[in-house]
Design a protein around this motif. Structure first.
Motif, mmCIF file in Angstrom:
data_model
loop_
_atom_site.group_PDB
_atom_site.id
_atom_site.type_symbol
_atom_site.label_atom_id
_atom_site.label_comp_id
_atom_site.label_asym_id
_atom_site.label_seq_id
_atom_site.Cartn_x
_atom_site.Cartn_y
_atom_site.Cartn_z
ATOM 1 N N LEU A 83 26.917 -42.419 63.664
ATOM 2 C CA LEU A 83 25.480 -42.556 63.558
ATOM 3 C C LEU A 83 24.641 -41.467 64.247
ATOM 4 O O LEU A 83 23.630 -41.033 63.696
ATOM 5 C CB LEU A 83 25.102 -43.937 64.099
ATOM 6 N N GLU A 86 23.328 -38.749 62.142
ATOM 7 C CA GLU A 86 22.248 -39.110 61.215
ATOM 8 C C GLU A 86 20.924 -39.251 61.956
ATOM 9 O O GLU A 86 19.868 -38.891 61.443
ATOM 10 C CB GLU A 86 22.587 -40.412 60.490
ATOM 11 N N THR A 163 19.943 -51.685 56.639
ATOM 12 C CA THR A 163 21.350 -51.516 56.969
ATOM 13 C C THR A 163 21.943 -52.811 57.491
ATOM 14 O O THR A 163 21.207 -53.702 57.934
ATOM 15 C CB THR A 163 21.535 -50.394 58.005
ATOM 16 N N ARG A 444 26.222 -46.039 55.340
ATOM 17 C CA ARG A 444 25.904 -44.839 56.082
ATOM 18 C C ARG A 444 26.301 -43.616 55.302
ATOM 19 O O ARG A 444 27.273 -43.648 54.553
ATOM 20 C CB ARG A 444 26.726 -44.815 57.379
ATOM 21 N N ASN A 483 20.739 -45.768 53.257
ATOM 22 C CA ASN A 483 21.872 -44.876 53.087
ATOM 23 C C ASN A 483 21.499 -43.681 52.213
ATOM 24 O O ASN A 483 21.175 -43.823 51.038
ATOM 25 C CB ASN A 483 23.016 -45.674 52.444
#
Ligand code: ANZ
Ligand code: ZN
Length: 883
Positions: A83, A86, A163, A444, A483
């Motif tokens: 994560l 991102e 998410t 993701r 995503n």
């Protein structure tokens, strides 16, 4: 000699090690292998001090085993999906890939500056398509083998971040980042069938005798095997919604059936749904309790709440005994049958519950020695051993016997199955596991794509092997929540490999725990382009002989890796089940905290510690103002009590940092970072440097490289004593390193350095035998600290006139006959009471020992002039004087 200059020396040796590639191991090396692995880092951007500790521990072992003649495999790589990449993309507009590889480059440079004996030729990052391609292949293999499946699951859905959240990320019913109220959504996701191995993963723990007991216990608890009974409770028709006629529960305590006070079902239980359909208040209650989230920790701490459905269940041993059925917030749908009977006297949750709703309790197990008539339960449930009471035909039995009796009776009692008419037992023994299948789907972008295609006509179609890898697109945007793979204009649109029709790719990616579940096997042959492993090589180089990492990975990462290795065996990629023969969990690096009067935190680098009397005081260097010294805590950004490895290495050198990390506490405990002590380590480095230089001067008497002196035929007492100290240190440090007792090793090295110092301090021109012993001692000393301070050791090796690199030298041979102590110390007692001790030659006769003991002042005083009647000598241990 001049001061040792780490800043000049360390990079020079690092370059040389590199050029000669001395830490690269070869798969066809005929020597026995030894695989040392530290948990690979996440490329967050910077190495932190915890990494330095972790990798130093592994490095000491790796260097030692190399010197002992093993073909050591000591690789390093990057756990690179996840994560933060991102988040960086969202916050700083950098592409996840660029961010990750930049971080890797920066951290690799930092790692190199620590002087680790790593085999960089095997390096990879899990986000390299050349790595995850094989992971995709193994996913498909597992799919074919029935080890990967699609499953519908209720998941926590954050409607703002779009998410799925892990249970831990739901706080008070809200998403941890967005703060939005979390919804429960039923979604299809990919799972690995780890539960197929529940029993095996549990049993095999017994064989892992080089794992910490606490880690094995954590795994055991996580797998959570329990033996119990499934019981079908009949429901009272008059109170029950149409279509429902019985309630199946799972219990590990069937012995307590006569203490039952209520039944409880999960909010997700079909019976709860059926009852709620006609009862709006109940429906509201159910909606309410679902909001708190389903994390075990939340359920354990939340106040027990229930709602009486009005339904009654019939006691299996008494048709006239009716129990109320509640919907309760502490019953999970995912465990057992999602329903229980509550026995408040012997279960704390049940007791809290009845006390809240005034349902009362009846104890049915009475502790040994308690009078059953006066035994009452009020606020604390009794879950100990005892005899059955208030339980009709069970009275007087032990718990075990009562469990057995209930099981026997209910197993043989038959009742028609609802809607079927077929007869089935009312009770059935069952083994339950807490372990759930491993859900690996993540919504993701920055993860390994799951290589399947969804086709409207063919359903789920695996991507054909020859089309692997399914690579991540790089032209992605993070402007919208959710995503990025989903939003990509073209990536997911494909034709179905089966029917050629329009289809879409799976846009979920794999949990990053998958990436770290087999990297250790990949390191054995990272060059194989066509398969995840080369089985012959993997079978030879695996298992990892010593794995080292943080205890925070003691459960999931290790369990997933153990499962994945079994899955790789089932699909032909390796032929073993346990990946880690030895496991070691290291402690944390902790530091004092410093706080200004206004409550803000300041970093250790900003304060100066003043020692005044026996107190310590901290002042802010910039302003001179007083700073409060706070408690010692785990280093964290929020409290600013961190030290930067780069700063430490720049000011003291890597060897000092390594030595300090190893010296202060056992490796499995926390170590307190202290500047004062780091300075101590730094002074010790200079001391060793001087000591070796002085020894080298003396050693010249004993010849030099061109003309080494022969080993003297005999040694005088002084030389002999030094040789004994050297070989004793060698013995202790060798066995200490094998057991990872590094702090103890360092203490022995210090002690030995002192012994050598004392010899040199005499300053006389030594006789040839002593000169020879000094040279031997200095050589051994350098080798002993070389795994911990490899750069200093290389420099000292040159000073001693040795050829080659100490990093490549064989470990010194211990001369065992030098280890025999020639004196013994015995405890001295007078009339059975300890009065002191006495040290005598090992070969001393009893008469000599008696004489020595009776001459002791302490013995004379204890006897007070009385005559000695007898002296008893227990050889090598005790002398007792009887007066
Ligand atoms: C009656 C009873 C009486 C229980 C007693 C315990 C003590 P472990 O050991 O973890 O397997 N239970 C069963 N399913 C449950 C669920 N879905 N949610 C919450 N609790 C559940 O625990 C088994 C025990 O946990 C079972 O035994 C059940 O309560 C409860 F004195 O049954 B017992
Ligand atoms: Zn199709």
């Amino acid at each position: 000699a001049e001061r040792y200059n780490a800043r000049e020396s360390e990079p020079r040796w690092q370059r040389l090690w590199d050029e000669k590639a001395i830490f690269a191991s070869k798969n066809d090396d005929p020597r026995p292998k030894y695989y040392v692995l530290e948990m690979f880092p996440y490329p967050s951007g910077r190495i932190h001090i915890g990494h330095v500790r972790n990798y130093t521990l592994g490095d000491v072992l790796a260097r030692f085993m190399r010197a002992k003649g093993y073909n050591v495999l000591h690789p390093m790589g990057w756990d690179a999906f996840g994560l933060p990449a991102e988040n960086a993309a969202i916050e700083r507009k950098v592409a996840p890939k660029a961010w990750t590889y930049d971080n890797i480059a920066a951290m690799k440079k930092q790692l190199r500056s620590i002087g680790l004996s790593l085999d960089w030729s095997r390096e990879f990052a899990t986000c390299d398509p050349s790595y995850y391609k094989h992971q995709q292949k193994m996913f498909l293999d597992m799919l074919r083998a029935g080890l990967a499946e699609r499953e519908k699951r209720k998941l926590n859905w954050d409607p703002v971040d779009m998410t799925v959240l892990a249970n831990e990320q739901v706080i008070d019913g809200r998403g941890w980042r967005s703060g939005a109220v979390v919804e429960q959504r039923e979604m299809s996701q990919w799972v690995f069938k780890i539960t197929k191995y529940s029993q095996e993963l549990l049993e095999a723990l017994d064989g892992l005798d080089r794992w910490p007991d606490k880690v094995r216990l954590m795994q055991r608890n996580w797998i959570g095997r329990s033996e119990g009974l499934l019981i079908r409770f009949a429901l009272d028709a008059a109170t029950t919604p149409a279509g429902e006629s019985e309630l199946k529960i799972f219990t590990t305590r069937p012995d307590t059936l006569f203490g039952a006070k209520f039944m409880a079902i999960s909010a997700d239980h079909p019976l709860a749904q059926a009852a709620a359909a006609k009862n709006p208040k109940l429906a509201e209650f159910i909606a309410d309790i679902k909001k708190i989230g389903t994390a075990q920790s939340i359920i354990d701490t939340a106040e027990k709440q229930g709602f009486d459905t009005g339904i009654k269940a019939v006691h299996p041993f008494d048709p006239n005994w009716k129990l109320p059925v509640y919907v309760a917030n502490f019953v999970l749908m995912e465990y057992g049958t999602g329903a229980i009977f509550g026995c408040p006297a012997h279960d704390q949750r049940d007791l809290d519950f009845v006390n809240k709703y005034d349902l009362g309790n009846v104890p049915v197990v009475c502790p040994e020695g308690q009078d059953p008539k006066t035994f009452v339960i009020t606020d604390v449930a009794y879950d100990g051993d005892g005899r059955m009471i208030n339980s009709r035909f069970l009275d007087g039995m032990t718990i075990e016997a009562a469990k057995e009796e209930v099981a026997k009776r209910l197993e043989t009692e038959l009742r028609a199955l609802p809607g079927e008419g077929r007869l089935a037992p009312v009770g059935e023994r069952q083994v339950n596991f807490r372990l759930r299948d491993w859900g690996i789907s993540r919504q993701r972008y920055w993860g390994c794509p799951i290589p399947v295609i969804h086709c409207p006509t063919c359903d789920v179609v695996p991507v054909p092997d020859d089309q692997l890898p399914v690579t991540l697109p790089e032209d992605v945007s993070f402007d919208k929540p959710g995503n990025a793979l989903d939003h990509h204009p073209t990536w997911k649109h494909v034709t179905c490999p089966k029917c050629g029709g329009k289809a879409v790719r799976e846009t979920d990616t794999m949990d990053t725990f998958v990436d770290s579940s087999w990297y250790f096997a990949r390191f054995t042959d990272p060059w194989n382009e066509t398969a995840p492993t080369t089985p012959a090589v993997a079978n030879r180089m695996m298992p990892v002989d010593q794995y080292i990492g943080g205890v925070e990975h003691a459960i999931l990462h290790l369990l997933y890796s153990r499962f994945f290795t079994r899955a790789m065996k089932a699909t032909g990629h390796i032929d073993m089940t346990e990946p880690f023969a030895g496991m070691f969990t290291q402690g944390m690096v902790v530091h004092e905290t410093y706080q200004k009067a206004d409550g803000s935190w300041v970093t250790p680098a900003e304060v100066k510690i003043e020692v005044a009397g026996n107190g310590r005081r901290a002042v802010l260097m910039a302003t001179g103002e007083d700073v409060e010294i706070g408690p010692i805590e785990k280093m964290s950004k929020s409290k600013k009590n961190t030290v930067d490895p780069d700063d430490i290495i720049a000011s003291y050198g890597a060897d000092v940092a390594r030595w300090f990390m190893l010296s202060d506490s056992p490796p499995d405990r926390d170590v307190i970072w202290s500047d004062e002590r780091v300075q101590g380590a730094s002074r010790f480095v200079q001391r060793l440097w001087r000591l070796v230089n002085e020894s080298a001067e003396i050693a010249k008497i004993a010849g030099n490289k061109a003309a080494p002196a022969a080993r003297p035929a005999t040694f005088g007492p002084e030389a002999l004593a030094l040789r004994k100290a050297a070989h004793s240190a060698l013995d202790k440090v060798s066995s200490g390193i094998e057991r990872l007792h590094f702090n103890v090793c360092l203490a022995h090295i210090r002690e030995f350095a002192n012994a050598l110092s004392e010899v040199l301090a005499k300053g006389d021109k030594p006789a040839p035998d002593l000169a020879w012993a000094v040279k031997e001692a200095a050589t051994i000393l350098v080798q002993l600290f070389s795994p911990m301070m490899p750069h200093l050791a290389e420099e000292c090796w040159v000073v001693l006139g040795q050829t080659g690199l100490v990093s490549e030298a064989d470990w010194p041979q211990i001369e065992r006959d030098l280890l025999v102590e020639d004196s013994v110390t015995l405890v001295v007692q007078v009339n059975g009471k300890k009065r002191g001790d006495v040290t005598v030659p090992r070969a001393a006769q009893n008469a000599d020992i008696e004489a020595a003991v009776l001459a002791l002042d302490a013995v004379k005083a204890a006897l007070g002039g009385k005559p000695v009647r007898k002296v008893i000598v227990v050889p090598m241990r005790i002398v007792n004087v009887v007066g």
